[in-house]
Motif scaffolding. Structure first.
Motif: not given
Length: 74
Positions: A6-10, A15-17, A56-61, A71-74
Protein backbone atom coordinates in the motif's frame (compact mmCIF):
# COMPACT_ATOMS: atom_id res chain seq x y z
CA UNK A 1 -1.81 -6.49 -0.56
CA UNK A 2 0.72 -6.01 2.22
CA UNK A 3 0.93 -2.77 4.15
CA UNK A 4 4.28 -2.08 2.48
CA UNK A 5 2.57 -2.65 -0.88
CA UNK A 6 0.00 0.00 0.00
CA UNK A 7 2.72 2.48 0.97
CA UNK A 8 4.66 1.81 -2.23
CA UNK A 9 1.59 2.36 -4.40
CA UNK A 10 0.67 5.53 -2.50
CA UNK A 11 4.19 6.92 -2.98
CA UNK A 12 4.11 6.07 -6.70
CA UNK A 13 0.73 7.77 -7.13
CA UNK A 14 1.27 10.85 -4.95
CA UNK A 15 5.04 11.22 -4.60
CA UNK A 16 4.51 11.33 -0.84
CA UNK A 17 5.58 9.01 1.94
CA UNK A 18 4.44 8.46 5.53
CA UNK A 19 6.25 11.50 6.96
CA UNK A 20 4.78 13.74 4.25
CA UNK A 21 1.25 12.64 5.18
CA UNK A 22 1.95 13.12 8.88
CA UNK A 23 3.10 16.68 8.18
CA UNK A 24 0.14 17.44 5.92
CA UNK A 25 -2.31 16.08 8.50
CA UNK A 26 -0.72 18.28 11.17
CA UNK A 27 -0.94 21.34 8.89
CA UNK A 28 -4.64 20.63 8.23
CA UNK A 29 -5.34 20.32 11.96
CA UNK A 30 -6.19 16.61 11.77
CA UNK A 31 -3.40 15.81 14.24
CA UNK A 32 -1.72 17.69 17.05
CA UNK A 33 1.77 16.68 18.16
CA UNK A 34 1.25 13.43 16.29
CA UNK A 35 -2.05 12.59 18.00
CA UNK A 36 -5.11 12.12 15.80
CA UNK A 37 -7.92 14.65 16.49
CA UNK A 38 -10.52 13.58 13.90
CA UNK A 39 -12.38 10.43 12.92
CA UNK A 40 -11.45 8.12 10.08
CA UNK A 41 -14.16 9.47 7.77
CA UNK A 42 -12.62 12.92 7.71
CA UNK A 43 -9.17 11.57 6.88
CA UNK A 44 -10.56 9.25 4.19
CA UNK A 45 -12.55 12.07 2.56
CA UNK A 46 -9.45 14.31 2.50
CA UNK A 47 -7.22 11.65 0.96
CA UNK A 48 -9.80 10.70 -1.65
CA UNK A 49 -10.45 14.33 -2.61
CA UNK A 50 -6.90 15.69 -2.58
CA UNK A 51 -4.93 12.63 -3.69
CA UNK A 52 -7.52 10.45 -5.44
CA UNK A 53 -6.66 7.51 -3.21
CA UNK A 54 -9.01 4.57 -3.01
CA UNK A 55 -10.59 3.55 0.26
CA UNK A 56 -8.02 0.87 1.13
CA UNK A 57 -5.07 3.13 0.44
CA UNK A 58 -6.65 5.96 2.41
CA UNK A 59 -7.21 3.57 5.32
CA UNK A 60 -3.51 2.69 5.23
CA UNK A 61 -2.65 6.37 5.74
CA UNK A 62 -5.27 6.59 8.49
CA UNK A 63 -3.60 3.62 10.23
CA UNK A 64 -0.29 5.49 10.07
CA UNK A 65 -1.79 8.66 11.49
CA UNK A 66 -3.59 6.75 14.24
CA UNK A 67 -0.40 4.92 15.16
CA UNK A 68 -1.77 1.44 14.48
CA UNK A 69 0.86 0.93 11.78
CA UNK A 70 4.19 2.53 10.97
CA UNK A 71 6.40 2.65 7.89
CA UNK A 72 8.04 -0.63 8.96
CA UNK A 73 4.81 -2.61 9.42
CA UNK A 74 4.18 -5.54 7.12
Amino acid sequence: MSFQGYLKTIREKTGKGPQDFRQLAEEKGFTENGALKVKAGEIIAWLKADFELGHGHAMAIFALLKGVKNEHSE
